[in-house]
Design a protein around this motif. Sequence first.
Motif, short mmCIF file in Angstrom:
data_model
loop_
_atom_site.label_atom_id
_atom_site.label_comp_id
_atom_site.label_asym_id
_atom_site.label_seq_id
_atom_site.Cartn_x
_atom_site.Cartn_y
_atom_site.Cartn_z
N TRP A 79 0.94 -1.28 0.10
CA TRP A 79 0.08 -0.08 0.09
C TRP A 79 0.97 1.35 0.19
O TRP A 79 2.02 1.25 0.57
CB TRP A 79 -0.95 -0.13 1.20
CG TRP A 79 -1.66 1.34 1.54
CD1 TRP A 79 -2.87 1.43 1.15
CD2 TRP A 79 -1.42 2.43 2.12
NE1 TRP A 79 -3.45 2.64 1.43
CE2 TRP A 79 -2.45 3.27 2.05
CE3 TRP A 79 -0.13 2.96 2.95
CZ2 TRP A 79 -2.37 4.46 2.93
CZ3 TRP A 79 0.06 4.03 3.48
CH2 TRP A 79 -1.24 4.86 3.39
N ARG B 235 -0.03 0.06 -8.66
CA ARG B 235 -0.14 1.30 -8.20
C ARG B 235 0.00 2.37 -9.22
O ARG B 235 -0.48 3.51 -8.87
CB ARG B 235 0.93 1.48 -7.05
CG ARG B 235 0.71 2.58 -6.12
CD ARG B 235 -0.65 2.82 -5.48
NE ARG B 235 -0.69 4.15 -4.80
CZ ARG B 235 -1.09 5.19 -5.08
NH1 ARG B 235 -1.35 5.29 -6.34
NH2 ARG B 235 -1.09 6.05 -4.21
N ASP C 66 -5.20 2.40 -4.01
CA ASP C 66 -3.77 2.66 -3.02
C ASP C 66 -3.05 1.51 -2.74
O ASP C 66 -2.01 1.48 -2.30
CB ASP C 66 -4.09 3.55 -1.87
CG ASP C 66 -5.38 3.30 -1.29
OD1 ASP C 66 -6.01 2.19 -1.39
OD2 ASP C 66 -5.48 4.18 -0.25
N VAL D 276 -2.17 -2.76 -3.94
CA VAL D 276 -1.63 -3.50 -5.10
C VAL D 276 -2.19 -4.81 -4.89
O VAL D 276 -2.42 -5.38 -3.83
CB VAL D 276 -0.24 -3.35 -5.60
CG1 VAL D 276 0.02 -1.72 -5.76
CG2 VAL D 276 0.73 -3.86 -4.52
#
Length: 267
Positions: A210, A250, A257, A259
Amino acid sequence: MTFSITTWNINSVRLRMPIVEQLLKERQPDVLCLQETKCPNELFPFEPFRALGYEHIEIHGQKGYHGVAVISKLPLSEGHRRDYCSVGDARHISVFLSPGGKRIRLHNFYVPAGGDEPDRSVNPKFGHKLDFVEEMRALRADSEDGVSSILVGDLNIAPLEHDVWSHKQMLKIVSHTPVETEGLLAVMREGNWLDLMRAHVPHHEKLYTWWSYRAKDWAAADRGRRLDHIWSSPDLGPHLKAIEVLKEARGWERPSDHVPVTAVFDF
């Protein structure tokens, strides 16, 4: 046989259906578990998945918030939805599947984020998160005879030192506070769960799933956190062939936000 499962917090499945389709066309996992679908069941986009060969779908959604889904090439059975903390949120779904003759119970979770202030006395969202994690401690990987287990999802906690860009600076930030990390590690330990991502990537290596929308250049800053997880019962550990964190997603058009994270097994 080779069996692959991908977990992805998609942050609205209908809004981001183009990149979901991109993932499925390019990577073709056997199972895709989504979190934060933000979609009531009656509006879930079944047809695009079926058109790509994903005929088996179990969903647990609600309008505008939360929501989890399991999308599969393989048959699914005995879908179960648990209302953690008894507040009516769509944050959990479990199913049975049988890749390579193995019977597996798959859990898909979306743990509450917890708000911004790590103090339950002033932030009820943080208290809700801690209560949710506490309830997860009863979930065991080996609770059913002859059944293996996989647990995936956005657990919204980065439990280890190198699961965040700066352990020292993150200790008072929700997702890496000691009360959260200790709680999630207790879930793993007491439930006899194996952290497959860290079984594949050494603990001393940075590992993120993230990157915040707030960063002007997320890739350059690289201030990530490992909020998304894949766990299993210990018997599946020797079958783990690979873990892939698709960081490039991303940077896709209108990205989440988070992946996708994929585990590949050889049965």
